[in-house]
Design a protein around this motif. Structure first.
Motif, short mmCIF file in Angstrom:
data_model
loop_
_atom_site.label_atom_id
_atom_site.label_comp_id
_atom_site.label_asym_id
_atom_site.label_seq_id
_atom_site.Cartn_x
_atom_site.Cartn_y
_atom_site.Cartn_z
N ASP A 209 45.83 27.54 35.53
CA ASP A 209 46.89 26.54 35.75
C ASP A 209 47.45 26.66 37.17
OD1 ASP A 209 46.65 25.45 33.23
OD2 ASP A 209 48.19 26.74 32.35
N ALA A 210 47.70 27.90 37.60
CA ALA A 210 48.20 28.12 38.97
C ALA A 210 47.14 27.70 40.00
CB ALA A 210 48.59 29.58 39.17
N ASP B 270 45.62 35.34 34.55
CA ASP B 270 47.08 35.29 34.44
C ASP B 270 47.57 36.63 33.92
OD1 ASP B 270 49.75 34.89 33.76
OD2 ASP B 270 49.41 32.86 33.01
N THR C 288 55.93 23.19 30.05
CA THR C 288 55.65 23.11 31.49
C THR C 288 55.21 21.70 31.92
OG1 THR C 288 53.40 23.94 31.11
CG2 THR C 288 55.08 25.55 31.73
N CYS D 182 54.70 28.46 40.13
CA CYS D 182 54.49 27.01 40.29
C CYS D 182 55.64 26.26 39.61
CB CYS D 182 53.18 26.59 39.66
SG CYS D 182 51.72 27.44 40.28
N LYS E 259 51.94 32.64 40.31
CA LYS E 259 51.77 32.57 38.86
C LYS E 259 52.25 31.19 38.41
CE LYS E 259 54.45 35.40 36.40
NZ LYS E 259 55.09 35.04 35.14
N HIS E 260 51.81 30.74 37.23
CA HIS E 260 52.12 29.37 36.82
C HIS E 260 53.56 29.18 36.35
CE1 HIS E 260 51.50 25.28 35.65
NE2 HIS E 260 51.81 25.54 34.40
#
Length: 201
Positions: free
Chosen positions: A133-134, A170, A104, A96, A55-56
């Protein structure tokens, strides 16, 4: 006297635990991200899991506990795994962005690249990558023998010759809205089919 298969597996497990402990210590003492006094959010699960969840970024509950997939997303995942008859001991989950930073974008790229170390230690058979994003980070890591994974939900793809990848939405963005929940489940349930087809050890 040669070692038995069980003894060999035990040695590999001991090594994985040792390497994850070393990584944890490195993360906790890392000065790269502006996280103040807050500790990084660490991966959790079996050190030699077949399934690697990625996951991000952390949610407030994950930051508070310092553990990935703690709170609502973890509860939702446990229910999903149970529904798919997947042993939770076959799963390792991580982020991440491990540091609780206000934005982030402030996370150090070198810190995010540590996902590659976790992946190398756990040596999973599939990476379930949650959100675009991940996915961008996973593709940027350029893992050995890897090929880019496409953002196609619910389709098992080849990450490397021996490791699969499954892209899903997500989970944190799928918890509050019914159509988002359905979209997540529609993609994630493919993991059950993949797991059922795993050859027995």
């Amino acid at each position: 006297m040669p070692m038995t298969d069980d003894e060999i597996r035990e040695k590999y497990l001991e090594r994985a635990i040792r390497e994850l402990n070393t990584l944890t210590q490195e993360l906790q003492s890392c000065p790269r991200c502006p996280r103040g006094n807050l500790m990084p959010v660490l991966g959790s699960g079996h050190p030699q899991a077949d399934i690697f969840l990625l996951k991000h970024a952390p949610t407030p509950s994950e930051i508070e506990e310092g553990v990935a997939f703690y709170g609502r997303s973890g509860t939702a995942l446990m229910k999903s795994l149970k529904r798919l008859q997947i042993d939770p001991l076959a799963v390792y989950g991580t982020l991440c962005v491990k540091c609780p930073v206000a934005d982030t974008e402030l996370a150090d790229p070198g810190c995010m690249a540590r996902v590659a170390q976790e992946y190398a230690i756990v040596q999973p058979k599939i990476v379930v990558v949650m959100g675009e994003d991940a996915l961008a980070l996973l593709n940027d890591l350029e893992l050995p023998l890897s090929r880019p994974v496409d953002a196609i939900p619910g389709v098992v793809q080849k990450l490397t010759p021996s490791v699969d990848a499954l892209f899903v939405p997500d989970i944190d963005q799928a918890l509050d809205e019914e159509s988002a929940k359905r979209a997540f489940w529609s993609a994630f349930k493919m993991l059950g089919t993949w797991y059922a087809d795993l050859p027995p050890y």
